[in-house]
Scaffold this motif. Sequence first.
Motif, short mmCIF file in Angstrom:
data_model
loop_
_atom_site.label_atom_id
_atom_site.label_comp_id
_atom_site.label_asym_id
_atom_site.label_seq_id
_atom_site.Cartn_x
_atom_site.Cartn_y
_atom_site.Cartn_z
N PRO A 193 -0.89 4.36 -9.86
CA PRO A 193 -1.40 5.59 -10.50
C PRO A 193 -0.73 6.87 -9.97
O PRO A 193 -0.75 7.89 -10.64
N SER A 194 -0.15 6.79 -8.77
CA SER A 194 0.49 7.97 -8.21
C SER A 194 1.73 8.40 -9.02
O SER A 194 2.23 9.50 -8.84
N ARG A 206 3.17 4.31 -2.18
CA ARG A 206 2.84 5.22 -3.29
C ARG A 206 4.12 5.73 -3.92
O ARG A 206 5.19 5.69 -3.31
N CYS A 207 4.00 6.20 -5.14
CA CYS A 207 5.13 6.85 -5.79
C CYS A 207 5.04 8.33 -5.45
O CYS A 207 4.04 8.98 -5.76
N ILE A 208 6.05 8.86 -4.78
CA ILE A 208 6.01 10.28 -4.41
C ILE A 208 6.27 11.11 -5.67
O ILE A 208 5.50 11.97 -6.03
N VAL A 209 7.37 10.82 -6.34
CA VAL A 209 7.73 11.53 -7.56
C VAL A 209 8.87 10.75 -8.21
O VAL A 209 9.35 9.75 -7.66
N LYS A 249 0.82 -1.21 0.00
CA LYS A 249 0.00 0.00 0.00
C LYS A 249 0.86 1.26 0.00
O LYS A 249 0.50 2.28 0.61
N HIS A 256 10.96 7.80 -6.46
CA HIS A 256 10.96 7.91 -5.00
C HIS A 256 9.63 7.35 -4.50
O HIS A 256 8.58 7.94 -4.77
N ASP A 273 7.18 5.75 -1.25
CA ASP A 273 6.98 5.84 0.20
C ASP A 273 6.13 4.67 0.66
O ASP A 273 5.07 4.41 0.10
#
Lengths: 360, 167
Positions: free
Chosen positions: B101-102, B55-58, B53, B74, B76
């Motif tokens: 999707p992030s 996410r891709c920060i950037v 669960k 990056h 998280d």
Amino acid sequence: MKEKITIGPFHPELEESVYFKLVADENRTVTHVEIINGFIHRGMESLVTQKNFMQNLILTERVCSLCSNNHPFAYALAVEKISGVKVPPRAEALRVIADEVKRVASDLFNLAMLTHLAHHHELMKDTMDAREHMQDLKEIIWGNRMDMSANQLTGVKYDLNEEKIKLILETIALVEPKVNALQDRYENDESIRAKTIGVGVLPYEDALELGVTGPVARGSGINNDVRVVAPYSLYGELKPKVTLRDGCDVHSRAMARFGDIVEAIRMIKEVVANLPEGDTYVEKRPHIPAGEAVVRVEAPRGELIYYLKTDGSQKPVRMKWKVPTFTNWEALKVMILGDKVDNVTMILNSIDPCISCTER
Amino acid sequence: MKIEEFNNAIKSKISSGYELKEDKDSYGNASAWIILSNKRDSESVAKAVKAYKGRCIVATAYKNIDGTHTVIYHFDIEGLIINLQLETEDQSIFSITPILPSANWAEREIREMYGVEPIGHPDKDRLFLDYSLAKGVLNEYISLSKMQLGVSETDVLWENVNKEVKQ
């Protein structure tokens, strides 16, 4: 009958330039949404590689005005990580004070804009009135109402004496009851509730998948506040209490911001009361060797991350930053779709968009 | 989330080997660096991030002196930053947006600024730059005045807006 509606690129209800292309049905419910960005793109990530580390401190403060303190804060943390510098405890405390003062002012501004868009101008006036005390405080202590110029590499540029501490406490004593009264009004005011509850819904699952941060995440019941999950500066000891709401709507996001404001006031009082003695910066100018660093801070809008790569010269090889709105933006499509056209600008406001930051 | 736990989760999934580095800031927050030898494996790591669960920060990209590009995602997971580094020689990466999707905007920005194509990305539209500007603008130096004049000397933007209004 389908209706095509455009909002922007320039519009009285938009704080910054963005272009919405909407399709609505006969009930004025949005059935299609397209958002076009790029009106404030300035190529700043390219510009920072042509400036030296000291110049970039000034440049990062000018990425945007509302979270202008967080950019140099995160940038300084990145440089300090590569240089292996540990800033003095007093500098850490002063950084937190500046950041939390900024957070109170920024969040109150967003809430005032919400009431403006909800056409509740009496509440807007009172919210701006409370914020004005923080603006005056910034002007007196930091010399500016928006760009505080508090941070520098290895520490802070300002210091507090007894007179200034007294002023901070006096201002907080004025603001705190006003914030508490406002919080109560936002929570219970009939017209605000009618216009914001159930509007711009971002369900928990979507929020998780899209990776939203800050009050947008907290309004959908997700806690990824950097000050809690990866504490920096003094936040490990201060332990900020995070307000989570599960309404997933505009109202929940507004109330999550109130939670942030109340905690910010608590932390300012606590840090000011226990201000450590000592230097406010490390006097020796840091040597910045080749290296790379990833650091994060919690801006008023959510997580701000900086990536910095250096090669031992006076300029960064690459510097990249991601602001909260960059990821919160995609969530707008979920929030707007199926909602009324009249609510679009209020939903946009509820993510507290910072487009200058996002487009850089 | 512990780095070791994540490493165990991806160990068997990555086919071509990788290097793992650990990093800690002065406040005690750990972060991991995973340097892939084959860019294809980014999908396996993204799947592991999704399973936790995360996410891709950037994602960050930059051009190397030899003309190749480095891309760093990056991620998280519960406050732990996982940096995934990969190299590309042919200006393409395998998009992880269908998995996470992030990563949507991050990959679109890399395409726009560096001309590195995320293969399989669901969104082909421009993110920030107008279509009149070439892809990969950060690969070369373009002065701000040229960029701004290039837009304002033509009526491209105005004509596009006008067309939409008339429709």
